[in-house]
Design a protein around this motif. Structure first.
Motif, PDB file in Angstrom:
ATOM      1  N   LYS A 112      17.074  21.772 -38.988  1.00 30.94           N
ATOM      2  CA  LYS A 112      16.617  20.277 -38.565  1.00 30.94           C
ATOM      3  C   LYS A 112      15.799  21.078 -37.391  1.00 30.94           C
ATOM      4  CE  LYS A 112      17.902  16.365 -41.136  1.00 30.94           C
ATOM      5  NZ  LYS A 112      18.343  15.159 -40.449  1.00 30.94           N
ATOM      6  N   VAL A 113      14.802  21.129 -36.587  1.00 30.44           N
ATOM      7  CA  VAL A 113      14.400  21.270 -35.651  1.00 30.44           C
ATOM      8  C   VAL A 113      13.860  20.456 -34.562  1.00 30.44           C
ATOM      9  CG1 VAL A 113      13.174  23.116 -36.656  1.00 30.44           C
ATOM     10  CG2 VAL A 113      11.968  21.223 -36.544  1.00 30.44           C
ATOM     11  N   ARG A 114      14.348  20.557 -33.408  1.00 29.66           N
ATOM     12  CA  ARG A 114      14.573  19.020 -32.289  1.00 29.66           C
ATOM     13  C   ARG A 114      13.410  20.197 -31.221  1.00 29.66           C
ATOM     14  NH1 ARG A 114      16.850  17.057 -27.913  1.00 29.66           N
ATOM     15  NH2 ARG A 114      17.975  18.731 -27.551  1.00 29.66           N
ATOM     16  N   LEU A 115      12.477  19.424 -30.748  1.00 31.50           N
ATOM     17  CA  LEU A 115      11.269  20.096 -29.518  1.00 31.50           C
ATOM     18  C   LEU A 115      13.048  20.524 -28.247  1.00 31.50           C
ATOM     19  CD1 LEU A 115       8.554  21.197 -28.081  1.00 31.50           C
ATOM     20  CD2 LEU A 115       8.614  18.706 -27.917  1.00 31.50           C
ATOM     21  N   ARG A 116      12.356  21.344 -27.516  1.00 30.07           N
ATOM     22  CA  ARG A 116      12.962  21.088 -26.136  1.00 30.07           C
ATOM     23  C   ARG A 116      12.195  21.828 -24.890  1.00 30.07           C
ATOM     24  NH1 ARG A 116      17.119  26.521 -26.043  1.00 30.07           N
ATOM     25  NH2 ARG A 116      17.429  25.618 -23.925  1.00 30.07           N
ATOM     26  N   SER A 117      11.219  22.450 -24.971  1.00 26.64           N
ATOM     27  CA  SER A 117      10.080  22.294 -23.920  1.00 26.64           C
ATOM     28  C   SER A 117       8.669  22.537 -25.018  1.00 26.64           C
ATOM     29  CB  SER A 117      10.781  23.222 -22.870  1.00 26.64           C
ATOM     30  OG  SER A 117      10.978  24.719 -23.839  1.00 26.64           O
ATOM     31  N   VAL A 118       8.154  22.075 -24.084  1.00 24.66           N
ATOM     32  CA  VAL A 118       6.627  23.036 -24.707  1.00 24.66           C
ATOM     33  C   VAL A 118       5.830  23.483 -22.728  1.00 24.66           C
ATOM     34  CG1 VAL A 118       5.654  20.147 -24.307  1.00 24.66           C
ATOM     35  CG2 VAL A 118       4.638  21.777 -25.927  1.00 24.66           C
ATOM     36  N   SER A 119       4.594  23.717 -23.526  1.00 21.36           N
ATOM     37  CA  SER A 119       4.124  24.693 -22.324  1.00 21.36           C
ATOM     38  C   SER A 119       2.279  24.666 -22.557  1.00 21.36           C
ATOM     39  CB  SER A 119       3.763  25.527 -21.777  1.00 21.36           C
ATOM     40  OG  SER A 119       3.914  26.695 -22.546  1.00 21.36           O
ATOM     41  N   ILE A 120       1.520  24.010 -21.714  1.00 18.77           N
ATOM     42  CA  ILE A 120      -0.051  23.772 -22.620  1.00 18.77           C
ATOM     43  C   ILE A 120      -0.828  25.247 -21.383  1.00 18.77           C
ATOM     44  CG2 ILE A 120      -1.824  22.470 -22.885  1.00 18.77           C
ATOM     45  CD1 ILE A 120       0.396  20.301 -23.036  1.00 18.77           C
ATOM     46  N   GLY A 121      -1.859  25.709 -21.752  1.00 17.35           N
ATOM     47  CA  GLY A 121      -2.317  26.279 -20.753  1.00 17.35           C
ATOM     48  C   GLY A 121      -4.053  26.630 -21.630  1.00 17.35           C
ATOM     49  N   ASP A 122      -4.835  26.502 -20.652  1.00 21.08           N
ATOM     50  CA  ASP A 122      -6.079  26.319 -20.794  1.00 21.08           C
ATOM     51  C   ASP A 122      -6.611  28.165 -21.093  1.00 21.08           C
ATOM     52  OD1 ASP A 122      -6.626  23.668 -20.789  1.00 21.08           O
ATOM     53  OD2 ASP A 122      -7.727  23.773 -18.533  1.00 21.08           O
ATOM     54  N   SER A 123      -7.061  28.382 -21.748  1.00 19.32           N
ATOM     55  CA  SER A 123      -7.426  30.067 -22.165  1.00 19.32           C
ATOM     56  C   SER A 123      -9.205  29.094 -23.095  1.00 19.32           C
ATOM     57  CB  SER A 123      -6.584  31.019 -23.665  1.00 19.32           C
ATOM     58  OG  SER A 123      -6.314  29.785 -24.922  1.00 19.32           O
ATOM     59  N   GLY A 124     -10.076  28.800 -22.291  1.00 16.03           N
ATOM     60  CA  GLY A 124     -11.551  29.117 -23.093  1.00 16.03           C
ATOM     61  C   GLY A 124     -12.619  29.948 -22.548  1.00 16.03           C
ATOM     62  N   GLY A 125     -12.876  30.740 -23.502  1.00 15.09           N
ATOM     63  CA  GLY A 125     -13.827  31.591 -22.793  1.00 15.09           C
ATOM     64  C   GLY A 125     -14.920  31.601 -21.696  1.00 15.09           C
ATOM     65  N   ARG A 126     -15.345  32.042 -20.753  1.00 16.97           N
ATOM     66  CA  ARG A 126     -16.738  31.835 -19.783  1.00 16.97           C
ATOM     67  C   ARG A 126     -17.757  31.757 -20.550  1.00 16.97           C
ATOM     68  NH1 ARG A 126     -16.378  36.257 -14.983  1.00 16.97           N
ATOM     69  NH2 ARG A 126     -16.974  34.911 -14.463  1.00 16.97           N
ATOM     70  N   PRO A 127     -18.516  30.462 -19.822  1.00 18.00           N
ATOM     71  CA  PRO A 127     -19.149  30.049 -20.125  1.00 18.00           C
ATOM     72  C   PRO A 127     -20.609  31.497 -19.449  1.00 18.00           C
ATOM     73  CG  PRO A 127     -19.482  28.769 -17.975  1.00 18.00           C
ATOM     74  CD  PRO A 127     -18.439  29.740 -18.165  1.00 18.00           C
ATOM     75  N   PRO A 128     -21.372  31.727 -21.170  1.00 22.46           N
ATOM     76  CA  PRO A 128     -22.653  32.523 -20.636  1.00 22.46           C
ATOM     77  C   PRO A 128     -23.259  32.633 -19.448  1.00 22.46           C
ATOM     78  CG  PRO A 128     -23.664  30.892 -22.258  1.00 22.46           C
ATOM     79  CD  PRO A 128     -22.095  30.336 -22.008  1.00 22.46           C
ATOM     80  N   VAL A 129     -23.618  33.173 -18.430  1.00 21.72           N
ATOM     81  CA  VAL A 129     -24.391  33.205 -17.508  1.00 21.72           C
ATOM     82  C   VAL A 129     -25.413  34.364 -17.670  1.00 21.72           C
ATOM     83  CG1 VAL A 129     -24.443  34.666 -15.094  1.00 21.72           C
ATOM     84  CG2 VAL A 129     -21.862  32.681 -16.617  1.00 21.72           C
TER      85      VAL A 129
END
Length: 240
Positions: free
Chosen positions: A186-203
Motif C-alpha cells: 500500500k502507498v501513502r503520500l509523504r510529500s509533494v512538490s509542484i513546479g511550473d515548467s511551461g514553455g515561453r510564449p512565442p516572441v
C-alpha cells in the motif's frame, strides 16, 4: 602487632543506587536507537494545457542623434509627444514609459565625443490584439517598433496552470498506486512538490524605419498563436 583492615565504603545501599541508575538509563538507551527505514517511492508526472495567446505587448522607441544635448532632448521630447498623441485614441492599449537613455558617440579614433544619442522607449500592452496591431502600424511613421510579444493573459495562464496541476497530481497518484500494486504494497503520500515548467510564449521581433510615410502605415500582421502551459508534480510515497 595486628593490622587493622579499612572498612569498604561500597555498601548495600551504594549497590542498590547503582542498579537503579542502570535500570533508569536502559529505556533512554533504547530510545536512541533509530527507527527502521521505511521504503519510499519517488515519482514525477507532467501535464500540459494549450491556450490561445489573448494578450499582445510591444515596445516602441524614438531615437535621435545631435551634437547639442539640449537640442537633442527637445527633438526627442517633441517626437515622443507626437507618438503619445497618435496612441491616445486607442484606449484599449495601455501605454507607459519603459526608460530614457542618453549616451555619447565617440569619434572613430576613440578620442573626443562626436555627438549624443538619445532613446525614449515606450511599452504598449493590450488584450485587444487587433487594436494593438492597428496602433503599431500607424506608430511606425513616427517611431521604431523593436519587439512584439504575444502571450496568454494572467487570468488565462493561471486557469490553464491550475488545470494542468490537477491533472499532474492525479497522474502521479495513479502511477504510485500501480507501482504499489505491482510490489504488493500500500502507498501513502509523504510529500509533494509542484513546479511550473511551461514553455515561453512565442516572441516576434520586428524593426521598422524611423520615417515611414504615413500612407504606407498599415496594421501590423499579427498571428496570435498558442502557448503550452506545463506543470510538473513530484511525489514521495511510503510503501507500507
Amino acid at each position: 602487632m595486628s593490622l587493622s583492615r579499612r572498612p569498604s565504603r561500597f555498601t548495600l545501599s551504594t549497590f542498590s543506587a547503582c542498579t537503579l541508575a542502570l535500570l533508569l538509563a536502559a529505556p533512554v538507551a533504547r530510545a536512541q536507537v533509530p527507527p527502521p527505514q521505511v521504503p519510499t517511492l519517488d515519482l514525477s508526472e507532467e501535464a500540459s494545457r494549450t491556450v490561445s495567446n489573448d494578450m499582445a505587448a510591444a515596445q516602441a522607441y524614438v531615437e535621435m542623434s545631435d551634437r547639442d544635448p539640449a537640442a537633442l532632448a527637445r527633438k526627442v521630447n517633441q517626437r515622443s509627444t507626437e507618438v503619445l498623441a497618435l496612441l491616445k485614441p486607442y484606449s484599449q492599449v495601455k501605454v507607459q514609459s519603459a526608460g530614457i537613455s542618453t549616451y555619447p558617440v565617440y569619434a572613430r579614433n576613440g578620442g573626443q565625443i562626436e555627438s549624443w544619442r538619445m532613446r525614449n522607449t515606450l511599452s504598449l500592452e493590450s488584450r485587444d490584439i487587433a487594436a494593438l496591431s492597428e496602433a503599431v502600424g500607424k506608430l511606425q511613421a513616427l517611431a521604431a517598433v523593436d519587439q512584439l510579444q504575444l502571450r496568454p493573459s494572467p487570468e488565462t495562464f493561471r486557469k490553464a496552470r491550475d488545470e494542468a496541476m490537477v491533472d499532474a497530481l492525479k497522474a502521479v497518484e495513479a502511477r504510485a498506486a500501480i507501482a504499489g500494486n505491482a510490489l504488493g504494497k500500500k502507498v501513502r503520500l509523504r510529500s509533494v512538490s509542484i513546479g511550473d515548467s511551461g514553455g515561453r510564449p512565442p516572441v516576434m521581433y520586428r524593426r521598422a524605419p524611423m520615417a515611414m510615410a504615413a500612407a504606407e502605415a498599415a496594421p501590423a500582421p499579427i498571428e496570435a498563436g498558442e502557448t503550452q502551459v506545463s506543470v510538473t508534480v513530484s511525489g514521495s510515497f511510503e510503501l507500507q
